[in-house]
Write a protein that holds these residues in place. Structure first.
Motif, short mmCIF file in Angstrom:
data_model
loop_
_atom_site.label_atom_id
_atom_site.label_comp_id
_atom_site.label_asym_id
_atom_site.label_seq_id
_atom_site.Cartn_x
_atom_site.Cartn_y
_atom_site.Cartn_z
N ALA A 441 -8.49 -5.79 2.94
CA ALA A 441 -7.29 -4.98 2.76
C ALA A 441 -6.87 -4.92 1.56
O ALA A 441 -6.43 -4.07 0.71
CB ALA A 441 -6.15 -5.70 3.09
N TYR A 442 -7.67 -5.74 0.12
CA TYR A 442 -7.08 -5.44 -1.09
C TYR A 442 -8.01 -3.96 -1.37
O TYR A 442 -7.36 -3.13 -2.32
CB TYR A 442 -7.39 -6.50 -2.26
N HIS A 444 -9.50 -1.92 -0.21
CA HIS A 444 -8.90 -0.62 0.30
C HIS A 444 -7.73 -0.21 0.25
O HIS A 444 -7.06 1.06 0.64
CB HIS A 444 -9.06 -0.76 1.58
N GLY A 445 -7.13 -0.86 -0.40
CA GLY A 445 -5.80 -0.33 -1.43
C GLY A 445 -4.30 -0.16 0.07
O GLY A 445 -3.52 1.09 0.42
N HIS A 446 -4.56 -1.16 0.69
CA HIS A 446 -3.48 -0.76 2.07
C HIS A 446 -2.36 -1.94 1.10
O HIS A 446 -2.02 -2.66 1.81
CB HIS A 446 -4.36 -2.19 2.97
N LEU B 29 -0.36 0.88 8.29
CA LEU B 29 -1.05 2.05 7.91
C LEU B 29 -1.17 3.24 8.66
O LEU B 29 -1.36 4.48 7.52
CB LEU B 29 -2.86 1.02 8.07
N LYS B 33 0.09 5.84 6.02
CA LYS B 33 -1.36 6.65 5.54
C LYS B 33 -2.32 7.37 6.41
O LYS B 33 -3.29 8.16 6.49
CB LYS B 33 -2.40 5.84 5.08
N GLN B 35 -3.99 5.91 9.03
CA GLN B 35 -5.27 4.85 8.73
C GLN B 35 -5.09 4.57 9.81
O GLN B 35 -4.65 3.79 10.44
CB GLN B 35 -5.97 4.55 7.19
N GLN B 40 -8.97 -4.83 10.27
CA GLN B 40 -8.17 -4.82 9.54
C GLN B 40 -8.38 -6.30 9.20
O GLN B 40 -7.78 -7.46 9.84
CB GLN B 40 -7.19 -4.75 10.17
N ALA B 41 -8.28 -6.88 6.98
CA ALA B 41 -7.89 -8.23 7.00
C ALA B 41 -6.76 -8.28 7.15
O ALA B 41 -5.87 -7.91 7.25
CB ALA B 41 -8.84 -7.53 5.55
N ALA B 47 2.29 -7.15 2.06
CA ALA B 47 1.84 -5.88 1.29
C ALA B 47 3.11 -4.65 1.14
O ALA B 47 3.96 -5.03 1.86
CB ALA B 47 1.09 -5.24 1.86
N LEU B 49 4.12 -0.94 0.84
CA LEU B 49 3.78 0.39 0.73
C LEU B 49 5.54 0.96 1.00
O LEU B 49 6.32 0.28 1.61
CB LEU B 49 3.73 0.42 1.99
#
Ligand code: GTP
Ligand code: MG
Lengths: 701, 201
Positions: A441-442, A444-446, B29, B33, B35, B40-41, B47, B49
């Motif tokens: 995830a890092y 791929h810039g999520h 995501l 995006k 996507q 998915q990790a 995070a 956004l």
């Protein structure tokens, strides 16, 4: 960093909350950076600052002397040589020796089956988790001891570099009596189907082994090879696992906990036995398998390897596994287990397994990543590095971060720290890099990532907060800004934007993106495990060799890796040349004279450009490192180590400025080897060469 | 119109909460995006956004949090001051629904009282493995004043709808007074308190 540290770590844990969950939670607010940081951190940090006569070496000394004094090692496991494993004329001397001998001898008539039963009894009693059960286990195992057939002497095999291999280092411990006196270690002798096993216990100065008696704890190794445990055991050349002091498996590298039950039980029985005498088991050898134990608070870390790595290397790996776990969960986990041994901590370990797995893969593929205890710069033109370091320092200053790191995979382009902060410990850096790299995830810039991470050498009890941002995923190029505050996201994010803009404005960005960290040949991947194409290409420094800017497709790097400044090919004569035209295959070096030691390694030669090859190379470096760092006499460090067999020749030297490790073609004679060493020294101590290879000392932030 | 409204673009902090693996990151995501990843990790920490909806004049600052239990203690930092929260569960996992309810309780107790809360039953594409009925979730949502939708990050079903509905429910910056309490959703002028600017220094 030995078992004697354990109580310190334990006592350092201050409990402020009553529920297990809350204990970990309280870490979020950050514990003080108090004395608690010292003991656990010491282990990791010591490696970087290690002097010639450091603690580890002293342990080693004590042991090699002890080992050598004991010529009679019937009860020992002698290591059968492995196909790829170098061997020399010196016999393996593990720790079990001397005083224990007669007992082992007289016991040959007992059957293996009985000893298995004894161990099972020990294990069953262990399940009761009572102190009395521990004694029971000890008794059971002790009776098994007498059942152990001792036949290993029949297959006495020379083992690699044994005389200086500090395998049994801890056996002799650092007890007060002179290291020159061979001290009969506590013994756990075991004989198995495919060989024999012996376990050594650390003296640690507090066991009752002054009179040489101490506990005889022995068991039979068939558990390793029988149907229930054997399949998984044999399937992997390397295994790591973690269990709690109540015997609960917490983590297993190869994920097959069920088939490990037999082994887990055996190990906890052994650990329990030796612990009950006040010692901790350090290692067991069973045939070609070496099992190393490490106790950290309420957790046992176990490594088992058939890769031919010496025990010192496996122990370093265990320390890193421990550090990696701490990086994700802090030592709060240990506190929870300590308070409530039956608590199932696995719910708190979500995601830890994959981080440990990727660390294990990295350690197996590249010994230079962890053995040298040094920062590992990525070569780049000195002027570019100075420029980007300055910008990074400014970003750190602007954002109030504690540290700023510009990395390519596990290699550093620039490191900066806030005023008053200590340099980052090399182990912390490696663990952080692994943590970043293994979460896609890092990469791929999520979104912009903001993650709590604990740097075990910095402070194992508290989280820092990491802003993690990839500048170029295909180049493996990323930025980490570390802050002490959980609320620091916005200033860190702003500083990152500023840094990216400034780097671009100065025209540095394309050149940074063109850099490539060396590829890693990881297990289970057909090709290189990293994003990076080929080896560390240095545009500019090598006349534009790495000029293919931007991302190249995976296929693009197959035919020919670009030449880079560290590749053997690009070294001057007589060092350099195409593979086969120079005796030099690979090398690693460590600049000892810099404020924080820095290390470099060549990309692997064609023989080692595969997962299996990389492992062989890693094992060779580990052996060589162990050889160099295990002086024959305490306080008289080895300055030179030389080893040759039919598969390769190894040579290592060290002095104040430099430590050099050479992997040479097996026909190389010592004189040629020494000539190469001299040429290496001349080349790598050249100021201009060094300028591109080492990190710029950070400007005052 | 453009100029005037751009000037008053509203920034809204939005947080996603829910059990590990329920699909928080995947929803974000997909929305931001377009996507989707089968692998998915798992999110560590959180995070951040952003997404701007020009037609509604809203800029979402989205915090996608980690479902892993050990990061629970960090959650208040992310929902504090949030204008809206999406609580995500996986329709194939009753446990994740239970976890969603406990998030709702936590927000009711400790969150901004005027926060817009949405409950998203994700992985709606896995109908054959459904373990939480829409009726049950709907009833729970109505009881607790949550906006409820079933979504699929994989097929994108209802993903835009989810975020856009939240954007529509945000109180208008200068028109805080009219508050239609439709669907039990409580609106707030508090949400105008903008999160710190993220990109200027
Ligand atoms: N079939 C299906 N799979 C989905 C959907 N949404 C997410 N997934 C999958 O579910 C897994 C977990 O999704 P994530 O988005 O990582 O879940 P998360 O809630 O962010 O998890 P944490 O970050 O660990 O808290 C991934 O493998 C996704 O591919 C969906 O709508 N349908
Ligand atoms: Mg997520």
């Amino acid at each position: 960093m030995d078992t004697t540290d354990e109580p310190v770590i334990a006592s350092a844990s201050v409990e402020r909350s009553s529920s297990s969950g809350a204990a970990l939670r309280s870490l979020g607010s950050g514990g003080g950076h108090g004395t608690a940081a010292e003991p656990a951190g010491g282990g990791a940090a010591a490696a970087s600052e290690e002097e010639f006569g450091d603690e580890e070496d002293e342990e080693d000394d004590a042991d090699s002397v002890g080992g050598r004094g004991d010529d009679n090692d019937d009860a020992d496991a002698l290591e059968p040589s492995q196909p790829h494993q170098p061997s020399d004329e010196r016999p393996t001397v593990d720790s079990a020796t001397g005083a224990e001998e007669p007992e082992a001898e007289t016991s040959r008539s007992r059957t293996v089956g009985e000893s298995v039963e004894a161990i099972e009894a020990a294990v069953a009693s262990l399940a009761l988790k009572h102190e009395s059960a521990r004694r029971l286990a000890a008794a059971a195992a002790a009776s098994a001891a007498s059942a152990a057939p001792s036949e290993p002497s029949a297959e006495a095999q020379p083992a690699f570099a044994r005389a200086s291999e500090p395998d049994s280092a801890a056996a002799a411990g650092q007890g007060g009596d002179g290291a020159a006196t061979p001290r009969p270690p506590a013994l756990a002798a075991a004989a198995g189907i495919d060989g024999s096993a012996s376990a050594s216990a650390s003296g640690g100065g507090r066991s009752g082994d002054a009179d040489g008696g101490s506990a005889v704890a022995s068991t039979s190794a068939p558990t390793f090879g029988d149907d229930s445990a054997g399949t998984a055991w044999e399937a992997y050349p390397k295994h790591f696992f973690i269990l709690s002091s109540s015997g609960k498996p917490i983590y297993s590298l190869n994920g097959d906990e069920r088939s490990l039950v037999g082994l887990t039980a055996l190990l906890s029985a052994l650990v329990s036995v030796v612990q009950s005498t006040g010692d901790a088991v350090q290692h067991i050898r069973s045939g070609s398998t070496l099992v190393v134990f490490m106790l950290r608070g309420p957790l046992y870390f176990v490594a088992a390897s058939r890769m031919g790595e010496p025990a010192t290397a496996l122990r370093r790996q265990l320390e890193l596994m421990y550090g990696q776990m701490v990086l994700v969960v802090t030592t709060g986990l240990e506190r929870i287990i300590q308070r409530n041994p039956s608590y199932d901590v696995r719910s708190l370990l979500d995601g830890v397994g994959s981080v440990l797995g990727s660390l294990a893969a990295m350690l197996a593929a590249d010994a230079t990543s962890y053995l040298l205890g040094a920062h590992r710069p990525l070569p780049m033109p000195a002027a570019d590095r100075a420029a980007v370091t300055e910008l990074l320092a400014e970003a750190v200053r602007q954002s109030g971060a504690l540290y700023g790191l510009l990395m390519a995979d596990t290699h550093a382009l620039a490191l900066c720290r806030a005023k008053g902060q200590p340099p980052l410990a090399p182990d912390d850096l490696l663990l952080l890099a692994n943590f970043v790299m293994c979460n896609n995830a890092y990469r791929h810039g999520h979104g912009e990532a903001f993650s709590p991470v604990c740097l075990p050498s910095f402070n194992p009890d508290a989280f820092l907060h990491a802003y993690i941002h990839y500048l170029d995923a295909s180049a493996g190029l990323y930025l980490v800004l570390l802050s002490g505050s959980a609320e620091a996201f916005h200033p860190l994010s702003a500083a990152r934007v500023w840094l990216e803009d400034a780097t671009t404005a100065r025209g540095l960005m394309p050149r940074l993106r063109a850099l490539r960290p060396p590829e890693l040949f990881l297990e289970g991947t057909a090709g290189p495990g990293t994003s990076g194409a080929a080896a560390a290409a240095v545009p500019g420094a090598t006349g534009g060799a790495g000029a293919e800017a931007g991302a190249r497709p995976v296929g693009g790097r197959e035919p020919q890796p670009p030449l880079n400044v560290l590749s053997v090919e690009s070294l001057p004569r007589p060092l350099g040349g195409k593979f086969g035209h120079t005796p030099l295959w690979s090398y690693a070096l460590r600049y000892n004279g810099l404020p924080v030691p820095q290390a470099l390694a060549s990309p692997p030669c064609p023989l080692h450009r595969s997962a299996a090859g990389a492992k062989r190379l890693a094992a060779a470096y580990a052996q060589l490192h162990s050889l160099l760092h295990s002086p024959a006499a305490p306080g008289r460090p080895n300055k030179l180590a030389w080893f040759a067999d039919s598969s390769l020749a190894l040579c290592a030297v060290r002095d104040r400025d430099l430590e050099l490790y050479l992997v040479l073609d097996p026909l190389t004679d010592k004189t040629t080897g020494m000539g190469l060493v001299e040429a290496m020294r001349r080349h790598f101590l050249d100021r201009q060469i060094m300028a591109d290879l080492t990190l710029t000392p950070a400007p005052p932030a | 119109m453009a100029m005037a409204e751009l000037a008053q673009q509203q920034t809204a902090k939005l947080v996603l909460l829910g059990e590990m693996g329920s699909g928080k990151s995947s929803l974000v995501l997909r929305y931001v995006k377009g996507q989707f990843f089968d692998y998915q990790a798992s999110t560590v920490g959180a995070a951040f956004l952003t997404k701007t909806l020009p037609e509604l004049n809203v800029k979402f600052e989205i915090w996608d949090t980690a479902g892993q239990e050990r990061y629970h203690s960090l959650a208040p930092m992310y929902y504090r001051g949030a204008a809206a929260a999406i609580i995500v569960y996986d329709i194939t996992s009753p446990d994740s629904f239970t976890r969603a309810k406990s998030w709702v309780r936590e927000l009711q107790r400790q969150g901004n009282p005027n926060m817009i809360m949405a409950l998203a039953g994700n992985k709606a594409d896995l109908e054959s493995q459904r373990a939480v009925t829409a009726e049950e979730a709907q009833a729970y949502a109505a009881e607790n004043g949550l906006y409820y939708l079933e979504t699929s990050a994989k097929t994108a079903a209802n993903v835009n709808e989810l975020f856009e509905e939240i954007a529509r429910k945000l109180p208008k910056p200068e028109a805080a007074a009219p508050r239609p309490p439709q669907g039990g959703i409580v609106l707030s002028e508090d949400t105008q308190r903008q999160a710190k600017r993220s990109t200027c220094c």
